[in-house]
Design a protein around this motif. Structure first.
Motif, PDB file in Angstrom:
ATOM      1  N   ASP A   1       0.831  -1.212   0.000  1.00 27.20           N
ATOM      2  CA  ASP A   1       0.000   0.000   0.000  1.00 27.20           C
ATOM      3  C   ASP A   1       0.862   1.258   0.000  1.00 27.20           C
ATOM      4  O   ASP A   1       0.419   2.318  -0.440  1.00 27.20           O
ATOM      5  N   LEU A   2       2.098   1.140   0.502  1.00 28.26           N
ATOM      6  CA  LEU A   2       3.014   2.283   0.547  1.00 28.26           C
ATOM      7  C   LEU A   2       3.940   2.325  -0.656  1.00 28.26           C
ATOM      8  O   LEU A   2       4.293   3.395  -1.149  1.00 28.26           O
ATOM      9  N   THR A   3       4.397   1.166  -1.107  1.00 26.81           N
ATOM     10  CA  THR A   3       5.267   1.097  -2.284  1.00 26.81           C
ATOM     11  C   THR A   3       5.147  -0.275  -2.921  1.00 26.81           C
ATOM     12  O   THR A   3       5.087  -1.286  -2.216  1.00 26.81           O
ATOM     13  N   GLN A   4       5.092  -0.278  -4.219  1.00 27.73           N
ATOM     14  CA  GLN A   4       5.115  -1.544  -4.960  1.00 27.73           C
ATOM     15  C   GLN A   4       6.437  -1.713  -5.703  1.00 27.73           C
ATOM     16  O   GLN A   4       6.542  -2.485  -6.656  1.00 27.73           O
ATOM     17  N   GLY A   5       7.425  -0.988  -5.213  1.00 25.15           N
ATOM     18  CA  GLY A   5       8.732  -1.100  -5.831  1.00 25.15           C
ATOM     19  C   GLY A   5       8.801  -0.332  -7.129  1.00 25.15           C
ATOM     20  O   GLY A   5       7.948   0.512  -7.438  1.00 25.15           O
ATOM     21  N   ASP A   6       9.802  -0.629  -7.921  1.00 23.55           N
ATOM     22  CA  ASP A   6      10.009   0.087  -9.182  1.00 23.55           C
ATOM     23  C   ASP A   6      10.800  -0.803 -10.124  1.00 23.55           C
ATOM     24  O   ASP A   6      11.703  -1.528  -9.688  1.00 23.55           O
ATOM     25  N   THR A   7      10.488  -0.741 -11.393  1.00 23.95           N
ATOM     26  CA  THR A   7      11.180  -1.583 -12.373  1.00 23.95           C
ATOM     27  C   THR A   7      12.654  -1.213 -12.515  1.00 23.95           C
ATOM     28  O   THR A   7      13.431  -1.999 -13.069  1.00 23.95           O
ATOM     29  N   THR A   8      13.041  -0.043 -12.019  1.00 18.64           N
ATOM     30  CA  THR A   8      14.448   0.352 -12.101  1.00 18.64           C
ATOM     31  C   THR A   8      15.280  -0.237 -10.967  1.00 18.64           C
ATOM     32  O   THR A   8      16.509  -0.143 -10.996  1.00 18.64           O
ATOM     33  N   VAL A   9      14.624  -0.787  -9.954  1.00 20.95           N
ATOM     34  CA  VAL A   9      15.348  -1.419  -8.845  1.00 20.95           C
ATOM     35  C   VAL A   9      15.542  -2.889  -9.194  1.00 20.95           C
ATOM     36  O   VAL A   9      14.587  -3.662  -9.256  1.00 20.95           O
ATOM     37  N   LEU A  10      16.776  -3.248  -9.413  1.00 23.34           N
ATOM     38  CA  LEU A  10      17.104  -4.552  -9.985  1.00 23.34           C
ATOM     39  C   LEU A  10      17.714  -5.474  -8.932  1.00 23.34           C
ATOM     40  O   LEU A  10      18.639  -5.086  -8.219  1.00 23.34           O
ATOM     41  N   ILE A  11      17.173  -6.706  -8.856  1.00 25.22           N
ATOM     42  CA  ILE A  11      17.675  -7.732  -7.937  1.00 25.22           C
ATOM     43  C   ILE A  11      18.483  -8.745  -8.749  1.00 25.22           C
ATOM     44  O   ILE A  11      17.954  -9.379  -9.674  1.00 25.22           O
ATOM     45  N   GLY A  12      19.756  -8.892  -8.418  1.00 24.90           N
ATOM     46  CA  GLY A  12      20.557  -9.921  -9.063  1.00 24.90           C
ATOM     47  C   GLY A  12      20.327 -11.255  -8.368  1.00 24.90           C
ATOM     48  O   GLY A  12      20.608 -11.399  -7.179  1.00 24.90           O
TER      49      GLY A  12
ATOM     50  N   GLY B   1      13.648  -9.216  -1.724  1.00 22.94           N
ATOM     51  CA  GLY B   1      12.512  -8.459  -2.244  1.00 22.94           C
ATOM     52  C   GLY B   1      12.162  -7.287  -1.353  1.00 22.94           C
ATOM     53  O   GLY B   1      11.850  -6.181  -1.836  1.00 22.94           O
ATOM     54  N   ALA B   2      12.212  -7.494  -0.026  1.00 25.61           N
ATOM     55  CA  ALA B   2      11.947  -6.398   0.916  1.00 25.61           C
ATOM     56  C   ALA B   2      12.991  -5.299   0.779  1.00 25.61           C
ATOM     57  O   ALA B   2      12.663  -4.097   0.829  1.00 25.61           O
ATOM     58  N   ALA B   3      14.256  -5.682   0.616  1.00 30.26           N
ATOM     59  CA  ALA B   3      15.315  -4.689   0.440  1.00 30.26           C
ATOM     60  C   ALA B   3      15.069  -3.863  -0.819  1.00 30.26           C
ATOM     61  O   ALA B   3      15.330  -2.643  -0.848  1.00 30.26           O
ATOM     62  N   ALA B   4      14.543  -4.503  -1.874  1.00 33.48           N
ATOM     63  CA  ALA B   4      14.235  -3.776  -3.102  1.00 33.48           C
ATOM     64  C   ALA B   4      13.128  -2.751  -2.861  1.00 33.48           C
ATOM     65  O   ALA B   4      13.186  -1.622  -3.379  1.00 33.48           O
ATOM     66  N   LEU B   5      12.127  -3.102  -2.067  1.00 36.63           N
ATOM     67  CA  LEU B   5      11.066  -2.150  -1.740  1.00 36.63           C
ATOM     68  C   LEU B   5      11.605  -0.970  -0.942  1.00 36.63           C
ATOM     69  O   LEU B   5      11.222   0.185  -1.173  1.00 36.63           O
ATOM     70  N   VAL B   6      12.504  -1.243   0.008  1.00 35.00           N
ATOM     71  CA  VAL B   6      13.095  -0.164   0.798  1.00 35.00           C
ATOM     72  C   VAL B   6      13.904   0.764  -0.101  1.00 35.00           C
ATOM     73  O   VAL B   6      13.846   1.995   0.034  1.00 35.00           O
ATOM     74  N   ARG B   7      14.656   0.216  -1.033  1.00 34.62           N
ATOM     75  CA  ARG B   7      15.456   1.050  -1.941  1.00 34.62           C
ATOM     76  C   ARG B   7      14.557   1.898  -2.838  1.00 34.62           C
ATOM     77  O   ARG B   7      14.906   3.035  -3.193  1.00 34.62           O
ATOM     78  N   ALA B   8      13.406   1.349  -3.240  1.00 35.14           N
ATOM     79  CA  ALA B   8      12.473   2.130  -4.050  1.00 35.14           C
ATOM     80  C   ALA B   8      11.801   3.221  -3.231  1.00 35.14           C
ATOM     81  O   ALA B   8      11.599   4.343  -3.706  1.00 35.14           O
ATOM     82  N   ARG B   9      11.471   2.925  -1.998  1.00 34.95           N
ATOM     83  CA  ARG B   9      10.785   3.871  -1.108  1.00 34.95           C
ATOM     84  C   ARG B   9      11.727   4.962  -0.607  1.00 34.95           C
ATOM     85  O   ARG B   9      11.356   6.121  -0.512  1.00 34.95           O
TER      86      ARG B   9
END
Length: 931
Positions: free
Chosen positions: A149-160, A386-394
């Motif tokens: 509800d706060l962030t759904q991430g972003d396609t620019t945040v890439l997980i290797g 995946g959670a780390a990716a959301l934090v980086r997007a937020r």
């Protein structure tokens, strides 16, 4: 651990942990910055290293990461991976010897084997846990729905995702993997990054552009982890990855072909260089810490600001697991739906947090629309990725270290659950809460960035005093009154000056206690190899912040180090020298003036009759003999205020218990090291050998075996000095260091020079092991085999021994040797002469007792030739005599006054005795002639 057939079977549950598997025939090394190769030289790794590698039998050497960026030194701790190289050798080359030779150049920071790190275990049946209702229960448990509800991430945040391979056509992965539009599949390296057509990731194991798995020979592990981290959400099918819109880069690190090889750390560097903000590592192994692996991790974290997430392991034990236990890695353990630690989960104080890992519903990969329930830390880690990716997007302004701090600071407490009571402090800060992690950036977090123990040792001895300097960094909100308190959780280490307070610590600020380090005192008694945990408690009463971090030191090792002088010799409790056996890391080698260890393998070798041998040396069965065991561990003490002595007791089994294979003795070993004069260049080893059998040992052989590696070990030589009873080794190409073993007393001397790589059919050839017959031959051959490698050099070893004609039951004999090292042969000979004098002058120089009140001087001492002699009047001196270390008179002159000059210039350098002969008595004093 892995179920792949090509690796050793894993340890399940409690029990022994297999040693990590290494890749055969190869090493990785890092050049010190000051020795960086010049491009104009045309040498791959520099002229000196290229020449050495050629002599060692290297078939290929190449720069490991030629395209990495140089470190930005404004970022503390950055590394330079352009200095890392990999080398491959011929099959017959000893990798460990090549490693020692490379380190011996002084040009390298490290030379290490490459480890195989396995993907972690998962069950192969879907819906493995029938007690959990269908669906992704873990998303509700970690509050992912609220986080979205706060962030759904972003396609620019890439997980290797580094793993076994990927089915990119799966309906929940097809739209989630990152395409490299700058390098479409056309056979050309369009983006000039060194990888041709890396449009859809890369297969590092097989070195091609196809990251798909070979489903017939390897698990679909990568498909499962990719789905858990980044499975496509809102597509009306299957599952949703925690990262929601965040995409993944498929990086295959396990081979599908016979020629492929594990390549996890190459993939980490690639991911960091190709835009990944998070890297997931659902693989690893217990033990085998590697500085190369740490360098790759550090490059990604510090140089490239990447969040690295790793599985903490699936072994029900407390242990260090790599890469999860490396610095800059977010280590993830696993639990079930009730937040209780899973029965197969690894636990340790290095774990940062836990996440659900039981029955995680994720993509399978046999078809484009199949799913599986998988269990293990392999699946808790990608949830956190995946959670780390959301934090980086937020919070795009946060650094990788701050993202890790945010995830650690926002977990839910699990230690109040009875099932976790036994694991307090060993499950990190708690269970992942994604909603709290992305809700607000108002947390407090301080991390220790450096813990420096001084003096720096791998293991600390009893009674050691240790200084501890720490640096810490405030990663999130400012703090006003932060206190760090260090506590030992063991009674065997006491902390003094264990508290440090700082005020006004701003975000990203660093502070150190360098002005007043903590003091640690090791107890005078502790069990062997005791692991001591230090707790670092950080607290700020104003904010209510408290966090515990931990470090471990090991005390009272299975060895002592005799290092009062220039020469440092490791003595194990079981009679080995250098280390506690071939391939062991327990020991600090044999070093001269702090240089690299010169000894590959060494230790006590005993024999009797024609077949009975006892040792802890290599054998001809691709293993090591383990005949000696400890009766009293070697303990280190000060013989005087400046000298060191170590004494311990060991023995072997009675021959009646070993089918007449062993000797049957008890040995009290005593090593002594001196800190002044010529004695600084040698350490004496005394062996008090007692016959504990009912029969006479006739004869008894007692010797020291030493396989020396002096620089390029393939160009070593060993020579017998019959005058000094000294067998010494050196490098024929660079004779700038000499080392050897000298017989001093006990029985009659025997010496055998060994060409390790002697031709097949030679009497002694260690290239295929050291058989019992070969050991006996080296002990009983007298001094007929005196040299090896003198002409052109070879890989050498030696046995210097004493032959005792007989030893009756319960009788004892003392056999003494000296281990000697020096930068020149002349200095080695001087030290050997001094050792002879020390141990034999009472027998070689029988004199009448000196008059106690007579005062006399002999100076300068050491001397280059001219010596001034002065004696008080009334002594009635008649003659001055100069004697060699063997007691031979080499010079004499009349002396009828109270002063005289003694000219020694015509004598060779060495240790001599000056004897002043009087009417009724004589005086003797040792002098060192240096020229």
């Amino acid at each position: 651990m892995s179920q792949l057939s090509l690796v050793l079977s894993s340890a399940a549950g409690q029990g022994a942990i297999d040693a990590p598997t290494t890749l055969p025939g190869t090493l990785v090394f890092k050049i010190k910055p000051e020795f960086r190769p010049q491009e104009s030289s045309g040498a791959v790794a520099g002229p000196v290293l290229d020449a050495l590698l050629h002599r060692l039998g290297a078939t290929q050497v190449q720069q490991k990461f030629p395209n990495t960026i140089r470190p930005n030194y404004e970022r503390p701790g950055a590394v330079d991976l352009s200095l890392v190289y990999q080398v491959w050798f011929n099959e017959e080359v000893s990798i460990s010897k090549a490693q020692n030779a490379l380190l011996g150049t002084g040009i390298l920071e490290y030379a290490e084997p490459l480890y195989y790190r396995a993907p972690l275990y998962l069950p192969n049946d879907p819906l493995a846990d029938s007690t959990v209702a269908p669906g992704q229960y873990h998303l509700k448990k970690i509050r992912a729905y609220q986080a979205w509800d706060l962030t759904q991430g972003d396609t620019t945040v890439l997980i290797g995702i580094t793993d076994t391979g990927f089915r990119l056509s799966h309906q929940d992965l097809a739209g989630q993997w990152q395409r490299n539009y700058q390098d479409p599949p056309d056979g050309i390296d369009n983006d000039n990054d060194g990888y041709v057509d890396n449009y859809r990731g890369w297969d590092f194991a097989d070195r091609d552009n196809n990251p798909a798995p070979n489903s017939a020979s390897q698990p679909l592990h990568g498909v499962h982890t990719a789905g858990a981290a980044s499975g496509r959400a809102d597509n009306g099918a299957g599952i949703a990855g925690v990262g929601f819109k965040c995409r993944f880069l498929p990086l295959k690190i396990y081979p599908s072909t016979a020629t492929g090889t594990f390549a996890g750390y190459e993939a980490i560097v690639y991911a960091a260089d190709h835009g990944c903000k998070i890297i997931n590592m659902s693989w690893g192994g217990a033990g085998g810490r590697s500085q190369f692996e740490q360098d790759a991790i550090t490059y990604a974290a510090i140089n490239r600001d990447v969040v690295l997430v790793a599985s903490a392991g699936n072994t029900n034990a407390e242990l260090d697991f790599y890469p999860a236990s490396y610095d800059h890695v977010l280590s993830v353990g696993w639990c079930g739906a009730t937040d209780i630690r899973s029965n197969s989960a690894t636990y340790s104080r290095r774990i940062d947090l836990i996440a659900p890992g039981e029955a995680i519903y994720t993509t399978w990969g046999d078809t484009d629309a199949d799913y599986i329930r998988a269990s293990g830390s392999s699946f808790s880690a990608p949830l956190v990725a995946g959670a780390a990716a959301l934090v980086r997007a937020r919070f795009p302004q946060l650094s990788s270290a701050q993202v890790i701090a945010q995830l650690r600071a926002t977990t839910d407490n699990v230690y109040n659950l009875p099932g976790n009571a036994a694991y307090i402090g060993k499950l990190g800060t708690g269970r992942l809460n994604v909603f709290r992690a992305v809700q607000a950036n108002n947390q407090h977090a301080v991390r220790l960035t450096q813990c420096v123990f001084s003096p720096a040792k791998p293991i600390y001895q009893l009674n050691d005093t240790v200084r501890l300097t720490i640096e810490m960094q405030n990663l999130l909100q400012p703090m006003q009154n932060l206190t760090l308190t260090v506590t030992s959780l063991s009674p065997y280490v006491t902390v003094r000056q264990g508290s440090f307070t700082t005020t006004g610590l701003g975000t990203m600020s660093r502070v150190s206690n360098a002005a007043a380090p903590f003091q640690l005192l090791v107890a005078s008694a502790a069990p062997v190899n005791t692991s001591v945990t230090l707790r670092y408690r950080l607290s700020d009463p104003a904010t209510g912040y408290q966090d515990d971090q931990y470090a471990t030191i090991v005390i009272n090792p299975e060895y002592v180090v005799l290092n009062a002088g220039n020469l440092a010799v490791t003595l194990s409790h079981r009679g080995n020298l250098g280390t506690d056996g071939l391939g062991s890391d327990k020991g600090e080698g044999v070093r001269y003036k702090g240089g690299n260890s010169m000894l590959y393998e060494g230790g006590l070798l005993l024999g009797t009759g024609t077949t009975r041998i006892s040792s802890r040396l290599r054998n001809d069965r691709n293993s090591t003999d383990v005949d000696f065991y400890t009766q009293a561990q070697a303990t280190l003490r000060r013989q005087t205020s400046i000298n060191l002595t170590a004494t311990g007791i060991l023995r072997d089994s009675l021959p009646s218990a070993t089918r007449n294979r062993t000797v049957g003795v008890q040995v009290r070993q005593q090593g002594t090291s001196w800190s002044q004069g010529v004695e600084r260049d040698y350490v004496t080893m005394e062996y008090y050998i007692k016959n504990v059998t009912a029969d006479t040992l006739k004869p008894l052989y007692a010797g020291i075996f030493a396989d020396w590696d002096m620089g390029d070990y393939s160009h070593n030589a060993v020579v017998w000095d019959s005058v000094r009873h000294l067998s010494y080794a050196y490098n024929v190409n660079t004779p700038n260091a000499y080392v050897g073993v000298q017989w001093l007393r006990g029985g009659t001397v025997s010496s055998y020079a060994i060409d390790v790589n002697a031709p097949v059919g030679n009497a002694v050839r260690l290239a295929n092991g050291f058989s019992r017959a070969e050991k006996m031959l080296t002990l009983n051959s007298g001094t007929r085999q005196r040299t090896a490698g003198v002409a052109k050099g070879t890989d050498i070893a030696q046995v210097v021994s004493a032959v005792v004609p007989s030893l009756a039951p319960a009788d004892s004999v003392v056999v003494t040797f000296a281990i000697i090292a020096a930068p020149t042969l002349a200095q080695l000979q001087i030290a050997a002469d001094d050792a002879i004098t020390r141990y034999t002058q009472s027998q070689l120089l029988p004199v009448k007792p000196a008059v106690a009140q007579v005062a006399w001087q002999l100076y300068p001492n050491p001397t280059s030739g001219q010596v001034r002699v002065e004696v008080s009047t009334g002594f009635g001196a008649k003659r001055l005599e100069v004697l060699s270390a063997l007691g031979q008179v080499v010079k004499q002159q009349a002396f009828n006054t109270s002063t005289a000059t003694l000219d020694l210039q015509e004598l060779p350098a060495g240790v001599y005795m000056v004897r002043m002969q009087g009417t009724t008595s004589s005086l003797t004093r040792r002098i060192v002639l240096t020229h």
